[in-house]
Scaffold this motif. Structure first.
Motif, PDB file in Angstrom:
ATOM      1  N   LEU A 123      39.239 -23.330  16.062  1.00  0.00           N
ATOM      2  CA  LEU A 123      39.931 -24.097  15.843  1.00  0.00           C
ATOM      3  C   LEU A 123      39.415 -25.166  17.103  1.00  0.00           C
ATOM      4  O   LEU A 123      40.267 -26.108  16.835  1.00  0.00           O
ATOM      5  CB  LEU A 123      41.668 -23.880  17.175  1.00  0.00           C
ATOM      6  CG  LEU A 123      41.438 -22.139  15.604  1.00  0.00           C
ATOM      7  CD1 LEU A 123      43.018 -21.178  16.308  1.00  0.00           C
ATOM      8  CD2 LEU A 123      42.297 -22.766  14.262  1.00  0.00           C
ATOM      9  N   ASP A 124      38.698 -24.990  17.332  1.00  0.00           N
ATOM     10  CA  ASP A 124      37.483 -26.199  18.147  1.00  0.00           C
ATOM     11  C   ASP A 124      38.284 -26.163  20.308  1.00  0.00           C
ATOM     12  O   ASP A 124      39.147 -27.376  20.051  1.00  0.00           O
ATOM     13  CB  ASP A 124      38.194 -27.771  18.332  1.00  0.00           C
ATOM     14  CG  ASP A 124      37.528 -28.931  18.700  1.00  0.00           C
ATOM     15  OD1 ASP A 124      36.050 -28.318  19.268  1.00  0.00           O
ATOM     16  OD2 ASP A 124      37.920 -30.320  18.770  1.00  0.00           O
ATOM     17  N   LYS A 125      38.537 -25.366  20.719  1.00  0.00           N
ATOM     18  CA  LYS A 125      39.086 -24.512  21.357  1.00  0.00           C
ATOM     19  C   LYS A 125      37.940 -23.939  21.876  1.00  0.00           C
ATOM     20  O   LYS A 125      38.409 -22.925  23.183  1.00  0.00           O
ATOM     21  CB  LYS A 125      40.242 -24.106  21.450  1.00  0.00           C
ATOM     22  CG  LYS A 125      41.457 -25.346  20.800  1.00  0.00           C
ATOM     23  CD  LYS A 125      42.987 -24.667  20.897  1.00  0.00           C
ATOM     24  CE  LYS A 125      43.021 -24.441  22.342  1.00  0.00           C
ATOM     25  NZ  LYS A 125      44.575 -23.934  22.826  1.00  0.00           N
ATOM     26  N   SER A 126      37.096 -24.028  22.094  1.00  0.00           N
ATOM     27  CA  SER A 126      35.476 -23.029  22.886  1.00  0.00           C
ATOM     28  C   SER A 126      36.033 -23.296  24.647  1.00  0.00           C
ATOM     29  O   SER A 126      35.432 -22.485  24.747  1.00  0.00           O
ATOM     30  CB  SER A 126      34.373 -23.451  22.493  1.00  0.00           C
ATOM     31  OG  SER A 126      34.137 -22.996  21.403  1.00  0.00           O
ATOM     32  N   THR A 127      35.941 -24.484  25.068  1.00  0.00           N
ATOM     33  CA  THR A 127      36.027 -24.809  26.448  1.00  0.00           C
ATOM     34  C   THR A 127      36.784 -23.514  26.779  1.00  0.00           C
ATOM     35  O   THR A 127      37.296 -23.166  27.449  1.00  0.00           O
ATOM     36  CB  THR A 127      36.496 -26.466  26.811  1.00  0.00           C
ATOM     37  OG1 THR A 127      35.383 -26.519  26.393  1.00  0.00           O
ATOM     38  CG2 THR A 127      36.127 -26.367  28.745  1.00  0.00           C
TER      39      THR A 127
END
Length: 546
Positions: free
Chosen positions: A392-396
């Protein structure tokens, strides 16, 4: 400025001598009863809920709490209350209303009318040291008050004083000293006044503690500074506005939660959330499906409220009440119907679990929307979270959350180590007619790995499904038990049989009153959300208890 002597109540227990208590009503909801509900209302009297058995929830002034077996809940006049409970056994569930009359002792004319502006020393949840004793008292009170004999009814009032004494004694044990009561008050003060400009000096004055001492005590109790707690609370409120009010401008949201510097708000938002507010708003508008039960907790950990989720999950109502998920689309348990519901909803993403979806079904779901099926067996819960975040492109955001979790686990470990010392723990789940020892891929991970609690002898840390018989319980020689009993009739019957057996009563942990309870959900789910929640429960159960 807050009137410290009036609001902090440093000497509340000393005021008990001037209080008279009158029990007005007691209701015993038994095993044959259907779900009990208390409609939303501003209460006019003091209330006590005794969760002797069953499951339930309680909202006090908008704050949601899942009621736990073994706890007592105290509500005071003027609070906005709503409650519900169900799944009782023969011990039932007690609801009591009582009044306080105050007398300063100066003369007979000093007797006041019923006290509505409560000075009762305890509010909220109290974990009682002996649920058996409180339950026995409540049962006797019910019998006495229903008797035609006036002396018996008078006896019921005397026993009610015993209940209050037990509650106050256990609350005092946890409270420890006046400073902890002051800290709890300040924490609530922050949540009520978060939109205002709050400084450490002001909060210390509200607590009636020197600034330096306040800073040290607050961080020791809550694991973060008061200013950090204020920032976290403000950002949480901002996130909720972003989810539910998509038309609001970012600067207006910042002002609403107490930030007048837009650049500073963006920096704090990213620090707390792991992403800029614009990115959070963008992902919040995405329609993301939680295909399986554990996916709900995984997405919430990433600050995403699912657009759709299974309707028949026993914990779905909890998520809805706690996270304002009323608009979540309920999904059928029938696979083909569920797929059609998702197709019509036109989601942006689908999150599921690989071993629970056949390859053919995965392919059909991929045709509806980009889908990710968590590789379950070969990864632990931390990797599950990281993989979903990566998709979901929320690794940070996931890394920020995991860092906070590890700091919180360290904090909780320090808080409860005096309660456990070197005592061993056995986590036992009763489901149907079987007994399961929880270790690997369960909340056992939280206790044994993160909190460094000693597992009882014989706990298999590799086997995810260690089944035992009641005769084998003594072999574990556990100093403490943490017990989870499923809600179905067979599980409850198995528990009653075990509880009434000589074998159970002869166990070391039982004889030493070292048995604690958890409801059946969501603890049995192996997710980041469950484990974080378990850290909070560990604090409630064992902080300041030896």
């Amino acid at each position: 400025m807050v009137d410290i002597e009036k609001n902090i109540k440093h000497n509340e227990y000393a005021s008990l001598e001037g209080m008279l208590f009158k029990l007005r009503e007691v209701e015993h909801i038994k095993s044959h009863s259907s779900e009990w509900k208390l409609r939303l209302q501003f209460v006019q009297t003091h209330m006590i809920f005794v969760a002797s058995s069953g499951r339930g929830w309680l909202t006090i002034d908008g704050q949601f709490t899942e009621m736990r077996q073994g706890s007592v809940y105290v509500c005071t006049p003027g609070q906005l209350i709503e409650a519900a409970a169900h799944s009782f056994d023969e011990r039932g569930f007690y609801h009591m209303r009582f009044d306080i009359i105050e007398d300063d002792g100066s003369s007979i004319d000093s007797m006041q009318v019923i006290k509505r502006n409560s000075t009762f020393p305890v509010k909220g949840e109290v974990i009682v040291s002996s649920l058996v004793s409180v339950n026995a008292l409540c049962k006797s009170i019910c019998q006495c008050l229903q008797d035609e004999d006036r002396l018996k009814r008078f006896r019921g009032q005397i026993l009610f004083q015993e209940v209050l004494h037990t509650i106050l004694q256990d609350a005092l044990l946890v409270q420890g000293n006046d400073s902890e009561a002051a800290l709890e008050y300040v924490k609530g003060y922050i949540e009520q006044h978060y939109q205002q400009e709050l400084t450490i000096d002001h909060l210390a004055k509200v607590a009636g503690i020197s600034t330096r001492h306040f800073m040290r005590l607050f961080k020791k109790r809550y694991g973060c500074s008061a200013i950090d707690y204020l920032a976290i609370y403000r950002i949480k409120e901002a996130q909720q506005l972003m989810r539910t009010s998509g038309q609001n401008r970012l600067r207006d949201i910042a002002r609403h939660v107490g930030y007048h510097d837009d650049i500073y708000f963006r920096r704090k938002f990213k620090q707390v959330s792991g992403m800029p507010p614009a990115a959070f708003m963008k992902i919040s508008r995405k329609k993301i499906v939680a295909y399986h039960f554990p996916n709900i907790g995984q997405l919430i950990t990433l600050q995403i409220n699912p657009f759709a989720a299974p309707a028949d999950h026993p914990w779905t109502d909890y998520y809805k009440r706690k996270y304002q998920m009323d608009s979540v689309l309920p999904l059928s348990s029938n696979q083909s119907i569920k797929r059609e519901e998702i197709r019509l909803a036109e989601p942006d993403f689908i999150i599921g679990i690989d071993i629970l979806v056949p390859a053919g079904e995965q392919a059909m779901l991929q045709e509806i929307a980009p889908a990710f099926f968590v590789p379950w067996l070969e990864n632990d819960w931390r990797t599950h979270l990281r993989l979903i975040a990566q998709f979901l492109d929320k690794s940070t955001a996931s890394e920020v959350w995991l860092e906070k979790y590890d700091r919180k686990a360290l904090f909780v470990r320090e808080q409860i180590k005096h309660a456990f010392k070197d005592e061993s723990l056995l986590i036992l789940r009763i489901t149907g007619d079987r007994l399961h020892v929880l270790g690997n891929r369960s909340i056992g991970t939280v206790f044994y790995d993160d909190l460094h609690v000693v597992p009882a002898r014989g706990v298999d840390r590799i086997n995810p499904d260690q089944q035992v018989t009641s005769d084998q319980l003594a072999d574990f020689d556990a100093d403490r038990f943490l017990l989870i009993v499923d809600e179905d009739a067979l599980s409850q019957s198995t528990w009653r049989t075990l509880m009434n057996s000589e074998l159970w009563r002869g166990l070391k942990a039982v004889k030493n009153s070292r048995v604690d309870f958890l409801p059946s959900y969501p603890w049995v789910e192996y997710t980041a959300f469950t484990h974080d929640l378990m850290l909070d429960e560990a604090l409630k159960l064992w902080r300041n208890r030896a």
